[in-house]
Design a protein around this motif. Structure first.
Motif, PDB file in Angstrom:
ATOM      1  N   LEU A   1      42.068  16.101  13.016  1.00 21.56           N
ATOM      2  CA  LEU A   1      42.230  17.089  14.077  1.00 21.56           C
ATOM      3  C   LEU A   1      40.890  17.445  14.715  1.00 21.56           C
ATOM      4  N   GLY A   2      39.839  16.711  14.344  1.00 25.47           N
ATOM      5  CA  GLY A   2      38.512  16.986  14.889  1.00 25.47           C
ATOM      6  C   GLY A   2      37.770  18.094  14.181  1.00 25.47           C
ATOM      7  N   ILE A   3      38.207  18.445  12.962  1.00 24.95           N
ATOM      8  CA  ILE A   3      37.565  19.500  12.181  1.00 24.95           C
ATOM      9  C   ILE A   3      36.787  18.822  11.052  1.00 24.95           C
ATOM     10  N   ASN A   4      35.478  18.820  11.155  1.00 24.32           N
ATOM     11  CA  ASN A   4      34.647  18.038  10.236  1.00 24.32           C
ATOM     12  C   ASN A   4      33.879  18.918   9.263  1.00 24.32           C
ATOM     13  N   SER A   5      33.614  18.373   8.074  1.00 26.22           N
ATOM     14  CA  SER A   5      32.871  19.078   7.034  1.00 26.22           C
ATOM     15  C   SER A   5      31.773  18.159   6.505  1.00 26.22           C
ATOM     16  N   ARG A   6      30.803  18.738   5.814  1.00 31.66           N
ATOM     17  CA  ARG A   6      29.773  17.924   5.178  1.00 31.66           C
ATOM     18  C   ARG A   6      30.011  17.915   3.668  1.00 31.66           C
ATOM     19  N   PRO A   7      29.475  16.929   2.962  1.00 37.10           N
ATOM     20  CA  PRO A   7      29.667  16.875   1.511  1.00 37.10           C
ATOM     21  C   PRO A   7      29.115  18.117   0.834  1.00 37.10           C
ATOM     22  N   ILE A   8      29.825  18.588  -0.166  1.00 37.78           N
ATOM     23  CA  ILE A   8      29.406  19.764  -0.922  1.00 37.78           C
ATOM     24  C   ILE A   8      28.321  19.375  -1.927  1.00 37.78           C
ATOM     25  N   THR A   9      27.289  20.187  -2.006  1.00 37.90           N
ATOM     26  CA  THR A   9      26.239  19.994  -3.005  1.00 37.90           C
ATOM     27  C   THR A   9      26.608  20.791  -4.253  1.00 37.90           C
ATOM     28  N   GLU A  10      26.930  20.075  -5.316  1.00 41.06           N
ATOM     29  CA  GLU A  10      27.317  20.744  -6.557  1.00 41.06           C
ATOM     30  C   GLU A  10      26.128  21.486  -7.157  1.00 41.06           C
ATOM     31  N   GLY A  11      26.397  22.599  -7.810  1.00 39.21           N
ATOM     32  CA  GLY A  11      25.338  23.368  -8.443  1.00 39.21           C
ATOM     33  C   GLY A  11      25.695  24.831  -8.520  1.00 39.21           C
ATOM     34  N   GLN A  12      24.714  25.649  -8.904  1.00 39.94           N
ATOM     35  CA  GLN A  12      24.953  27.080  -9.104  1.00 39.94           C
ATOM     36  C   GLN A  12      25.422  27.770  -7.834  1.00 39.94           C
ATOM     37  N   GLU A  13      24.840  27.382  -6.703  1.00 39.03           N
ATOM     38  CA  GLU A  13      25.200  28.062  -5.460  1.00 39.03           C
ATOM     39  C   GLU A  13      26.650  27.790  -5.083  1.00 39.03           C
ATOM     40  N   PHE A  14      27.075  26.539  -5.194  1.00 36.02           N
ATOM     41  CA  PHE A  14      28.461  26.256  -4.837  1.00 36.02           C
ATOM     42  C   PHE A  14      29.421  26.855  -5.856  1.00 36.02           C
ATOM     43  N   ASP A  15      29.027  26.899  -7.130  1.00 34.74           N
ATOM     44  CA  ASP A  15      29.865  27.562  -8.137  1.00 34.74           C
ATOM     45  C   ASP A  15      30.076  29.029  -7.760  1.00 34.74           C
ATOM     46  N   MET A  16      29.003  29.664  -7.300  1.00 36.98           N
ATOM     47  CA  MET A  16      29.102  31.057  -6.888  1.00 36.98           C
ATOM     48  C   MET A  16      30.007  31.200  -5.663  1.00 36.98           C
ATOM     49  N   VAL A  17      29.869  30.282  -4.705  1.00 31.46           N
ATOM     50  CA  VAL A  17      30.720  30.309  -3.510  1.00 31.46           C
ATOM     51  C   VAL A  17      32.185  30.130  -3.900  1.00 31.46           C
ATOM     52  N   SER A  18      32.460  29.204  -4.808  1.00 36.30           N
ATOM     53  CA  SER A  18      33.840  28.960  -5.247  1.00 36.30           C
ATOM     54  C   SER A  18      34.447  30.204  -5.893  1.00 36.30           C
ATOM     55  N   GLU A  19      33.645  30.871  -6.739  1.00 38.64           N
ATOM     56  CA  GLU A  19      34.133  32.094  -7.378  1.00 38.64           C
ATOM     57  C   GLU A  19      34.327  33.204  -6.344  1.00 38.64           C
ATOM     58  N   PHE A  20      33.456  33.243  -5.347  1.00 37.61           N
ATOM     59  CA  PHE A  20      33.593  34.253  -4.302  1.00 37.61           C
ATOM     60  C   PHE A  20      34.863  33.999  -3.484  1.00 37.61           C
ATOM     61  N   ILE A  21      35.161  32.743  -3.203  1.00 36.99           N
ATOM     62  CA  ILE A  21      36.392  32.405  -2.489  1.00 36.99           C
ATOM     63  C   ILE A  21      37.610  32.859  -3.292  1.00 36.99           C
ATOM     64  N   ASP A  22      37.596  32.590  -4.584  1.00 39.01           N
ATOM     65  CA  ASP A  22      38.714  33.028  -5.433  1.00 39.01           C
ATOM     66  C   ASP A  22      38.850  34.552  -5.421  1.00 39.01           C
ATOM     67  N   PHE A  23      37.700  35.237  -5.440  1.00 40.83           N
ATOM     68  CA  PHE A  23      37.699  36.698  -5.391  1.00 40.83           C
ATOM     69  C   PHE A  23      38.309  37.203  -4.093  1.00 40.83           C
ATOM     70  N   ARG A  24      37.929  36.598  -2.970  1.00 41.20           N
ATOM     71  CA  ARG A  24      38.443  37.029  -1.675  1.00 41.20           C
ATOM     72  C   ARG A  24      39.927  36.713  -1.530  1.00 41.20           C
ATOM     73  N   LYS A  25      40.346  35.568  -2.048  1.00 38.75           N
ATOM     74  CA  LYS A  25      41.765  35.216  -1.985  1.00 38.75           C
ATOM     75  C   LYS A  25      42.612  36.205  -2.776  1.00 38.75           C
ATOM     76  N   ALA A  26      42.115  36.599  -3.943  1.00 40.83           N
ATOM     77  CA  ALA A  26      42.865  37.522  -4.792  1.00 40.83           C
ATOM     78  C   ALA A  26      42.961  38.914  -4.174  1.00 40.83           C
ATOM     79  N   SER A  27      41.952  39.296  -3.401  1.00 37.26           N
ATOM     80  CA  SER A  27      41.930  40.647  -2.837  1.00 37.26           C
ATOM     81  C   SER A  27      42.551  40.732  -1.448  1.00 37.26           C
ATOM     82  N   PHE A  28      42.851  39.580  -0.838  1.00 33.54           N
ATOM     83  CA  PHE A  28      43.391  39.591   0.529  1.00 33.54           C
ATOM     84  C   PHE A  28      44.875  39.947   0.518  1.00 33.54           C
TER      85      PHE A  28
END
Length: 240
Positions: free
Chosen positions: A13-40
């Motif tokens: 659909l023309g919506i592009n992403s870049r490869p995710i860099t695994e590590g502490q920062e992305f782990d934190m982002v993933s947990e933050f996404i889960d937190f936001r999903k649970a609270s929405f």
């Protein structure tokens, strides 16, 4: 309706992403996404789309949360699937000025008439603009644009200056821009003041929970054509 999660699954659909860099920062982002999903809390007029490392102009924000009204996409015009960046820039120009003539667009945008005509035709086919009494306008403004709030979040383990610069870039399209950092203690007052002076908010993570340390200032929406781009992305996904 389920929360839309966008990462490398809508390139058709023309919506592009870049490869995710695994590590502490992305782990934190993933947990933050889960937190936001649970609270929405969703309802018939408020749903959530989450864009992870999605290309917006020439940048890739870590994560963008877009709240939208799904009712605004129920009468989607398929011609909107082919709208280009040039078309969106013109659409934002017309949207921000409410009433404008073709002559004024050529003069203020320094564009050629042929290019302008092509974009006007594309936006008319998509039923996003009309011409009334010699002026181009965006009709039904509240119904056409379903996104009501865009929150961009940049995450870093430390490196306040780096993450702040990225968050400033995100302010160009987001209604609210935040930085997210993992800290055992609160940042010092000088750091908070410097970040807040740009209208950027601060989320903190202490390995157990997330908290909003400083709210972000609210920017007008749509901030620029990239705000409209995210709006169109959601419409394409919902109607694909």
């Amino acid at each position: 309706m389920e929360i839309l999660e966008v990462y490398n699954n809508y390139s058709s659909l023309g919506i592009n992403s870049r490869p995710i860099t695994e590590g502490q920062e992305f782990d934190m982002v993933s947990e933050f996404i889960d937190f936001r999903k649970a609270s929405f809390k969703s309802n018939s007029k408020k749903q959530l789309a989450i864009f992870v490392e999605t290309k917006i102009n020439d940048a890739y924000p870590d994560v963008v949360f877009a709240e939208y009204n799904p009712c605004c996409y129920s009468r989607w015009n398929r011609a909107r699937n082919t709208i280009s960046t040039t078309d969106l820039k013109l659409l934002h120009y017309i949207y921000s000025r409410k009433n404008v003539t073709s002559q004024k667009m050529i003069r203020e945008l320094s564009t050629q008439y042929k290019i302008l005509l092509h974009s006007l035709e594309a936006l008319m086919d998509a039923q996003l603009i009309v011409r009334q009494d010699g002026y181009w306008i965006v009709p039904n403004r509240d119904d056409i644009f379903g996104i009501k709030r865009i929150e961009a979040v940049e995450a870093k383990i430390g490196k306040w200056d780096v993450v702040m610069q990225q968050a400033i870039i995100n302010k160009a399209f987001a209604s609210e821009s935040f930085v997210l950092s993992k800290r055992k203690r609160e940042p010092n007052a000088e750091v908070v003041q410097r970040i807040s002076s740009f209208g950027i908010g601060i989320y903190l993570y202490n390995s157990k929970q997330f908290s909003c340390h400083t709210p972000a200032s609210r920017n007008r929406f749509p901030s620029n054509y990239n705000s409209l781009y995210l709006n169109e992305c959601i419409g394409r996904i919902l109607n694909s």
